[in-house]
Design an enzyme around this catalytic site. Structure first.
Site, short mmCIF file in Angstrom:
data_model
loop_
_atom_site.label_atom_id
_atom_site.label_comp_id
_atom_site.label_asym_id
_atom_site.label_seq_id
_atom_site.Cartn_x
_atom_site.Cartn_y
_atom_site.Cartn_z
N GLU A 175 -11.49 -3.92 -2.70
CA GLU A 175 -10.62 -2.89 -3.24
C GLU A 175 -10.44 -2.99 -4.76
O GLU A 175 -9.76 -4.00 -4.95
CB GLU A 175 -9.23 -2.95 -2.52
CG GLU A 175 -9.50 -3.01 -0.75
CD GLU A 175 -8.47 -3.78 -0.18
OE1 GLU A 175 -7.18 -3.32 -0.60
OE2 GLU A 175 -8.38 -4.79 0.30
N HIS A 233 0.68 -1.12 -0.02
CA HIS A 233 0.13 -0.02 -0.03
C HIS A 233 0.68 1.18 -0.02
O HIS A 233 0.66 2.06 0.72
CB HIS A 233 -0.81 0.08 1.30
CG HIS A 233 -2.01 -1.07 1.08
ND1 HIS A 233 -2.58 -1.58 -0.04
CD2 HIS A 233 -2.68 -1.74 2.03
CE1 HIS A 233 -3.27 -2.46 0.17
NE2 HIS A 233 -3.58 -2.54 1.64
N HIS A 257 -9.64 1.89 0.73
CA HIS A 257 -9.67 0.61 1.45
C HIS A 257 -10.81 0.60 2.63
O HIS A 257 -10.29 0.49 3.76
CB HIS A 257 -8.45 0.48 2.29
CG HIS A 257 -7.77 -0.78 2.52
ND1 HIS A 257 -8.59 -1.70 3.16
CD2 HIS A 257 -6.82 -1.53 2.39
CE1 HIS A 257 -7.81 -2.84 3.23
NE2 HIS A 257 -6.62 -2.75 2.62
N ASP A 291 -8.03 -13.14 0.81
CA ASP A 291 -7.26 -12.04 0.65
C ASP A 291 -6.73 -12.01 -0.81
O ASP A 291 -5.27 -11.92 -0.78
CB ASP A 291 -6.00 -11.93 1.64
CG ASP A 291 -5.29 -10.70 1.87
OD1 ASP A 291 -5.58 -9.82 0.93
OD2 ASP A 291 -4.50 -10.44 2.85
#
Ligand code: GLA
Length: 382
Positions: free
Chosen positions: A346, A134, A208, A280
């Site tokens: 996202e 990120h 996010h 994820d």
């Protein structure tokens, strides 16, 4: 002052404080600016509360451009906050889970914290094992953005801008970033991202937000029904870096082509589920050629009837089930954010694209304009 009048004044002051902390301050069809505190360097941080004509509200702070709260109706019209967030700027400074924030310069991971561009190797911060996550140590989620209320064709709009300087977190080029949040009267939150650079660079912006459509403190999200319009996903290695394969979802716990409970396969004996500690993973969206914006995902919360549709111009979406939330972070109204108490969708280019020439490119050159749009549409089913 009479005792009773004094009590009314005190009660009023308490109510105002609670309302300010929850951002519940704008009249329908208006935007309200309030103070959200200061950074440790003394920089003032604001909170903008946008309310559409139905009274649906989103509160956005200039710290990280983060969505702080988002109040949408259930099937009986009852408004509830459907995102995780913090009551003041301090919460966002300690926000190790990127809750609600704008993410940049590169959303998700870049393997081995480096990439090559035009023959040159760029070295980034290793802030997630061997990798960059990120945007690095101080990503866009930790920047104080410049905010401006701007006119919207429909609803209320807020423009946020940020200049990410050449070499910030090791990325090349002065990057001028503009994000416009529009809360439409149809109860949709549109996020429009654009950017220009003065040197060849890579870019992958997202938001996010963590959603729980049942409202705050309502437990885990495992009973939410999810549909993702993806025939393939990008399997990862133990550092959560894509291997490069685009794997068919058929016959795997990653098949969400029909609405399926988030929790129904989350503990299955599957190598990819184990590597992610749940979901994820980046899904490869089935986008139709020529379609300007496409439906990526649809989530239904059966108890409240709330529905979230995610529309995007992006090729991928990271579906994350809050596997790293462990109850340490305390949000608004003192709620502890526990494992799987929210999910993220996202929208993005694929993780590690700068090192994967076979993935859609994330390069941006001088003279070009980065431009993507994501819309979170809210409704309710009977
Ligand atoms: C993304 C990543 C996750 C995690 C969260 C933030 O979704 O893919 O692994 O780092 O962000 O906690």
């Amino acid at each position: 002052m009479k005792r009773s009048a004094l009590w009314v004044t005190i009660a009023g002051a308490i109510l105002m404080t609670i309302m300010a902390a929850s951002g519940a301050t704008a009249k329908p069809g208006s935007t309200k600016k309030s103070s959200f505190g200061k950074t440790p360097d003394g920089e003032a941080v604001d909170l903008y509360t946008l309310a559409n004509k139905n009274g649906v509200e989103v509160a956005i702070t200039t710290y990280g451009g983060s969505v702080v709260s988002l109040k949408v109706p259930d099937r009986s019209g009852r408004l509830d906050d459907v995102v995780l967030g913090f009551a003041s700027v301090d919460g966002y400074e300690n926000n190790t889970s990127y809750i609600g924030a704008l993410i940049g310069r590169y959303g998700n991971r870049i393997g081995h914290a480096q990439f090559k561009l035009d023959g040159k190797t760029y070295t980034l911060a290793k802030n997630n094992g061997e990798n960059t996550l990120h945007g690095g140590t101080k990503g866009f989620n930790k920047a104080v953005w410049t905010a401006k209320e701007i006119p919207a064709k429909d609803g209320q709009a807020l423009e946020l801008t940020y200049l990410s300087k050449d070499d910030e977190e090791g990325f090349p080029g002065n990057l001028h970033v503009r994000v416009v949040y529009t809360l439409e009267d149809s109860n949709a939150l549109e996020i429009e991202y654009s950017a220009t650079t003065d040197k060849d660079t890579v870019i992958n912006l997202t938001n996010h937000s963590y959603f729980n459509l049942a409202g705050p403190g309502s437990g885990d999200v495992l009973g939410h029904l999810l549909m993702i319009k993806a025939d393939r996903f990008t399997p990862v290695d133990s550092g959560l870096i894509p291997t490069g394969e685009l794997r068919d979802v058929a016959g795997t716990p990653f098949d969400f082509r029909k609405p399926t409970e988030i929790g129904s396969r989350i503990n299955s004996d599957d190598e990819q589920i184990k590597l992610g500690g749940g979901y994820d993973h980046n899904f490869v969206l089935n986008r139709k050629a020529g379609e300007p914006i496409s439906l990526a995902a649809r989530v239904v919360e059966p108890k409240t009837g709330r529905v979230l549709e995610v529309w995007t111009t992006e090729p991928g979406v990271q579906f994350y089930t809050g596997n790293f939330l462990d109850g340490t972070l305390k949000g608004k109204a003192g709620i502890s954010y526990t494992k799987r108490s929210a999910f993220c969708l996202e929208t993005q280019h694929f993780p590690d694209s700068p090192n994967k020439p076979e993935f859609p490119s994330t390069e941006l050159k001088p003279g070009q304009r980065y431009h993507t749009t994501t819309i979170y549409k809210f409704s309710a089913e009977k």
